[in-house]
Structure formats: C-alpha cells, structure tokens
Design a protein around this motif. Structure first.
Motif, PDB file in Angstrom:
ATOM      1  N   THR A  51      31.129  45.398  36.145  1.00 15.31           N
ATOM      2  CA  THR A  51      31.627  44.132  35.623  1.00 15.31           C
ATOM      3  C   THR A  51      33.093  43.917  35.973  1.00 15.31           C
ATOM      4  O   THR A  51      33.595  42.803  35.918  1.00 15.31           O
ATOM      5  CB  THR A  51      31.483  44.083  34.085  1.00 15.31           C
ATOM      6  OG1 THR A  51      32.122  45.233  33.525  1.00 15.31           O
ATOM      7  CG2 THR A  51      30.024  44.057  33.685  1.00 15.31           C
ATOM      8  N   ILE A  52      33.800  44.993  36.344  1.00 21.80           N
ATOM      9  CA  ILE A  52      35.227  44.881  36.677  1.00 21.80           C
ATOM     10  C   ILE A  52      35.443  45.040  38.180  1.00 21.80           C
ATOM     11  O   ILE A  52      36.106  44.218  38.804  1.00 21.80           O
ATOM     12  CB  ILE A  52      36.048  45.941  35.911  1.00 21.80           C
ATOM     13  CG1 ILE A  52      35.852  45.764  34.396  1.00 21.80           C
ATOM     14  CG2 ILE A  52      37.532  45.827  36.275  1.00 21.80           C
ATOM     15  CD1 ILE A  52      36.561  46.795  33.562  1.00 21.80           C
ATOM     16  N   LEU A  53      34.895  46.101  38.754  1.00 26.31           N
ATOM     17  CA  LEU A  53      35.000  46.330  40.191  1.00 26.31           C
ATOM     18  C   LEU A  53      33.671  46.035  40.861  1.00 26.31           C
ATOM     19  O   LEU A  53      32.637  46.578  40.468  1.00 26.31           O
ATOM     20  CB  LEU A  53      35.390  47.783  40.479  1.00 26.31           C
ATOM     21  CG  LEU A  53      36.848  48.202  40.309  1.00 26.31           C
ATOM     22  CD1 LEU A  53      37.004  49.664  40.675  1.00 26.31           C
ATOM     23  CD2 LEU A  53      37.766  47.345  41.165  1.00 26.31           C
ATOM     24  N   PRO A  79      46.282  35.838  45.970  1.00 26.52           N
ATOM     25  CA  PRO A  79      45.600  34.804  46.771  1.00 26.52           C
ATOM     26  C   PRO A  79      45.355  33.532  45.955  1.00 26.52           C
ATOM     27  O   PRO A  79      44.216  33.177  45.632  1.00 26.52           O
ATOM     28  CB  PRO A  79      44.283  35.501  47.143  1.00 26.52           C
ATOM     29  CG  PRO A  79      44.017  36.432  46.008  1.00 26.52           C
ATOM     30  CD  PRO A  79      45.370  36.908  45.530  1.00 26.52           C
ATOM     31  N   ILE A  80      46.450  32.840  45.609  1.00 27.29           N
ATOM     32  CA  ILE A  80      46.309  31.660  44.753  1.00 27.29           C
ATOM     33  C   ILE A  80      46.801  30.380  45.407  1.00 27.29           C
ATOM     34  O   ILE A  80      46.758  29.312  44.791  1.00 27.29           O
ATOM     35  CB  ILE A  80      47.057  31.847  43.414  1.00 27.29           C
ATOM     36  CG1 ILE A  80      48.553  32.047  43.649  1.00 27.29           C
ATOM     37  CG2 ILE A  80      46.466  32.995  42.612  1.00 27.29           C
ATOM     38  CD1 ILE A  80      49.385  31.995  42.389  1.00 27.29           C
ATOM     39  N   GLU A 123      37.590  34.326  39.955  1.00 30.53           N
ATOM     40  CA  GLU A 123      37.536  34.103  41.399  1.00 30.53           C
ATOM     41  C   GLU A 123      38.721  34.766  42.097  1.00 30.53           C
ATOM     42  O   GLU A 123      38.562  35.382  43.159  1.00 30.53           O
ATOM     43  CB  GLU A 123      37.525  32.600  41.686  1.00 30.53           C
ATOM     44  CG  GLU A 123      36.251  31.889  41.241  1.00 30.53           C
ATOM     45  CD  GLU A 123      36.318  30.389  41.495  1.00 30.53           C
ATOM     46  OE1 GLU A 123      37.070  29.977  42.410  1.00 30.53           O
ATOM     47  OE2 GLU A 123      35.643  29.628  40.783  1.00 30.53           O
ATOM     48  N   VAL A 124      39.903  34.641  41.502  1.00 30.40           N
ATOM     49  CA  VAL A 124      41.093  35.247  42.099  1.00 30.40           C
ATOM     50  C   VAL A 124      40.988  36.771  42.071  1.00 30.40           C
ATOM     51  O   VAL A 124      41.339  37.452  43.045  1.00 30.40           O
ATOM     52  CB  VAL A 124      42.371  34.785  41.366  1.00 30.40           C
ATOM     53  CG1 VAL A 124      43.592  35.559  41.858  1.00 30.40           C
ATOM     54  CG2 VAL A 124      42.580  33.288  41.567  1.00 30.40           C
ATOM     55  N   TRP A 125      40.490  37.341  40.964  1.00 32.65           N
ATOM     56  CA  TRP A 125      40.299  38.792  40.881  1.00 32.65           C
ATOM     57  C   TRP A 125      39.333  39.270  41.971  1.00 32.65           C
ATOM     58  O   TRP A 125      39.562  40.302  42.609  1.00 32.65           O
ATOM     59  CB  TRP A 125      39.803  39.167  39.493  1.00 32.65           C
ATOM     60  CG  TRP A 125      39.396  40.607  39.329  1.00 32.65           C
ATOM     61  CD1 TRP A 125      38.173  41.066  38.924  1.00 32.65           C
ATOM     62  CD2 TRP A 125      40.191  41.789  39.548  1.00 32.65           C
ATOM     63  NE1 TRP A 125      38.165  42.440  38.884  1.00 32.65           N
ATOM     64  CE2 TRP A 125      39.394  42.915  39.262  1.00 32.65           C
ATOM     65  CE3 TRP A 125      41.505  41.988  39.968  1.00 32.65           C
ATOM     66  CZ2 TRP A 125      39.855  44.220  39.375  1.00 32.65           C
ATOM     67  CZ3 TRP A 125      41.968  43.301  40.082  1.00 32.65           C
ATOM     68  CH2 TRP A 125      41.158  44.387  39.787  1.00 32.65           C
ATOM     69  N   ASN A 126      38.275  38.528  42.203  1.00 31.00           N
ATOM     70  CA  ASN A 126      37.332  38.896  43.263  1.00 31.00           C
ATOM     71  C   ASN A 126      37.998  38.811  44.636  1.00 31.00           C
ATOM     72  O   ASN A 126      37.749  39.658  45.509  1.00 31.00           O
ATOM     73  CB  ASN A 126      36.102  37.986  43.212  1.00 31.00           C
ATOM     74  CG  ASN A 126      35.208  38.278  42.019  1.00 31.00           C
ATOM     75  OD1 ASN A 126      35.224  39.393  41.480  1.00 31.00           O
ATOM     76  ND2 ASN A 126      34.444  37.295  41.588  1.00 31.00           N
ATOM     77  N   ASP A 127      38.862  37.817  44.823  1.00 35.51           N
ATOM     78  CA  ASP A 127      39.594  37.711  46.089  1.00 35.51           C
ATOM     79  C   ASP A 127      40.556  38.884  46.262  1.00 35.51           C
ATOM     80  O   ASP A 127      40.738  39.388  47.377  1.00 35.51           O
ATOM     81  CB  ASP A 127      40.372  36.392  46.144  1.00 35.51           C
ATOM     82  CG  ASP A 127      39.466  35.185  46.359  1.00 35.51           C
ATOM     83  OD1 ASP A 127      38.333  35.373  46.834  1.00 35.51           O
ATOM     84  OD2 ASP A 127      39.901  34.060  46.041  1.00 35.51           O
ATOM     85  N   ILE A 128      41.187  39.317  45.160  1.00 36.94           N
ATOM     86  CA  ILE A 128      42.077  40.484  45.227  1.00 36.94           C
ATOM     87  C   ILE A 128      41.296  41.712  45.687  1.00 36.94           C
ATOM     88  O   ILE A 128      41.769  42.491  46.521  1.00 36.94           O
ATOM     89  CB  ILE A 128      42.735  40.742  43.854  1.00 36.94           C
ATOM     90  CG1 ILE A 128      43.733  39.637  43.529  1.00 36.94           C
ATOM     91  CG2 ILE A 128      43.429  42.112  43.832  1.00 36.94           C
ATOM     92  CD1 ILE A 128      44.273  39.680  42.108  1.00 36.94           C
TER      93      ILE A 128
END
Length: 271
Positions: A51-53, A79-80, A123-128
């Motif tokens: 759920t996190i990674l 990535p924003i 979405e940003v966390w997934n892009d990171i």
C-alpha cells in the motif's frame, strides 16, 4: 515594503532548515529507540507494504544513509510541475486538481482560497517511486530524500511528523514558535510574509509555506514546512552542541549526537 519593523518574536518560514531541525531530529530519536535499526537499512524495510511501496518501486533499495547524506541518486525536486504550472484556471485539467473551496475530495488546503484534490498526493508519490535513480553515490542535494525519510518516520511512529516532533522535542524544550502550519497556533501578524506568488497561488504567502512541494502535501513535509524564530532554533542548536542536553534534561544520548554529526558516513557533513 519596509513598513513593519522586525521584532524578536517574528516567525519565519525556515525552508530547508526543516531537514535538520525537524526530520533529522526525529530520525535521531528513532535510531536511539531502536526503531531505525541501521543506517544501512533499505527503504523497503520501513515502507515495504504494497500500500506504500509499489512492486516496481525504484526507491525501495535506497539505504537510509544515502537519503540523509544526499547520495541516493534521486533527482533534486518533486515531480509536481505539471500540477502547479497550469495557466488556464478555467480548464477542465485545472478543475480536476483544484477547487477554491473545501469540498468533496478537495481537502488539502494550499491557501485560504485554494484546495488540492487529495488523490493528487498519491499520484505524486507514485511518480516519486518511478524516479530515475542514479547509480552514482556522489553528493546531489535532493528534497525527495527527506520526503521519503518523513514517510519512513511516520510509519514507525504512527504519527504525523509535526505531531511527533511537538511531543518529543518542541513542547518539552518549551519552544513556542517552532511549528508547521503556523496559522493554526500563531497570529498572522507575528509571521513574516515570504513572497507574492504570481506563478501558482496568486497571492502574498503570509503564514503558508513558500515551498511548493511542501504546500502540495498540506504544509507538513520532511524537506520544508517548518516555521520558527531565531531563539527557538538556538535552543535546538545548543541542545545538539551540549550533546543532547538542555536545561538539565537529556533529549538525546551523547552517542546518538556524535554518530549523526560525525564524518564517518562517506561525507564531511555527517547525517
């Protein structure tokens, strides 16, 4: 405009001092308590849940030591840009992300008149996690390092970073001004404005964090978001100079301070 005289109780946006006066302090406490086992642990040990990674995460094998010393190989910034540089405020693209009022899933308060849809943070966390990670271990300053550290710390403490720091350091040390989201506890006229933001928020930033990525995450982030005054920073600094003691109370063990400030981590800056 040089109208308001500076007062000793004025509070400033401390920007990247957050990395030291907040996130690193929390990491020191967790290391001392055995909740961070080793600086050579990989991110996956602390954020391993699916759920996190994500399974294809590129950041999962980065060592904590590399995050703290800015040798992770991650790019410097979040990535924003696609979210904060939309020029047409009436476009569907903009309205998919923002609202001028708190409603539905638009719950992340950027300013009094701007709210971000909560889903965008994921979405940003997934892009990171999809960021290209260089194999080089040379020093390359990156805000992403300390956002990942924040998530690792919060997973261990089961608390938001700001609340953990208030409990463990700021409140016991008697620090009245050191805080995230200062408008919740301080008068606005006590806070020094930082910028007339004409690129994204279209207003003078007065009590809201200057850093765009920190604003994106609601004002609490591992890399920026802390506000405070010089006197309270001096207390934190003196506590560290005293090897963890201030006002006849011990906040960190001598060994912890020496370990984190030592030069044995592949650079001369310490952790």
């Amino acid at each position: 405009d040089k109208i308001t005289p500076v007062q000793q109780n004025h509070v400033y946006d401390l920007a990247s001092i957050t990395k030291v006066a907040a996130t690193t302090l929390a990491a020191m406490r967790l290391y001392e308590d055995g909740k961070i086992h080793s600086m050579d642990d990989r991110v996956s040990r602390y954020l391993g849940e699916k759920t996190i990674l994500g399974e294809s995460s590129r950041i999962k094998n980065i060592k904590l030591r590399y995050l703290l010393t800015h040798r992770s190989g991650l790019p410097p910034s979040f990535p924003i840009i696609d979210y904060v540089r939309i020029k047409d405020r009436l476009s569907q693209e903009y309205l998919d992300y923002y609202s001028n009022e708190l409603k539905g899933r638009y719950t992340v308060k950027i300013t009094d008149n701007l709210f971000l849809k909560k889903d965008v943070q994921k979405e940003v966390w997934n892009d990171i996690q999809r960021s290209k990670v260089s194999r080089s271990r040379s020093f390359h300053y990156s805000d992403l390092n300390f956002y990942i550290l924040q998530k690792s710390i919060e997973k261990q403490t089961r608390q938001r970073l700001d609340r953990y720091l208030e409990q463990e350091f700021y409140q016991p040390l008697g620090l009245k001004s050191l805080t995230f989201k200062p408008l919740e506890t301080l008068e606005q006229d006590q806070i020094v404005p930082t910028e007339n933001d004409k690129k994204w928020r279209d207003e003078v930033l007065h009590g809201y964090v200057h850093d765009e990525a920190a604003a994106f995450f609601g004002g609490v982030s591992g890399h920026a978001g802390l506000f405070g005054r010089a006197e309270d920073l001096a207390v934190i600094s003196q506590m560290l100079l005293n090897k963890g003691v201030y006002g006849n109370r011990r906040y960190l063990e001598t060994e912890t301070v020496e370990f984190f400030t030592g030069d044995g981590h592949g650079n001369h800056r310490g952790l």
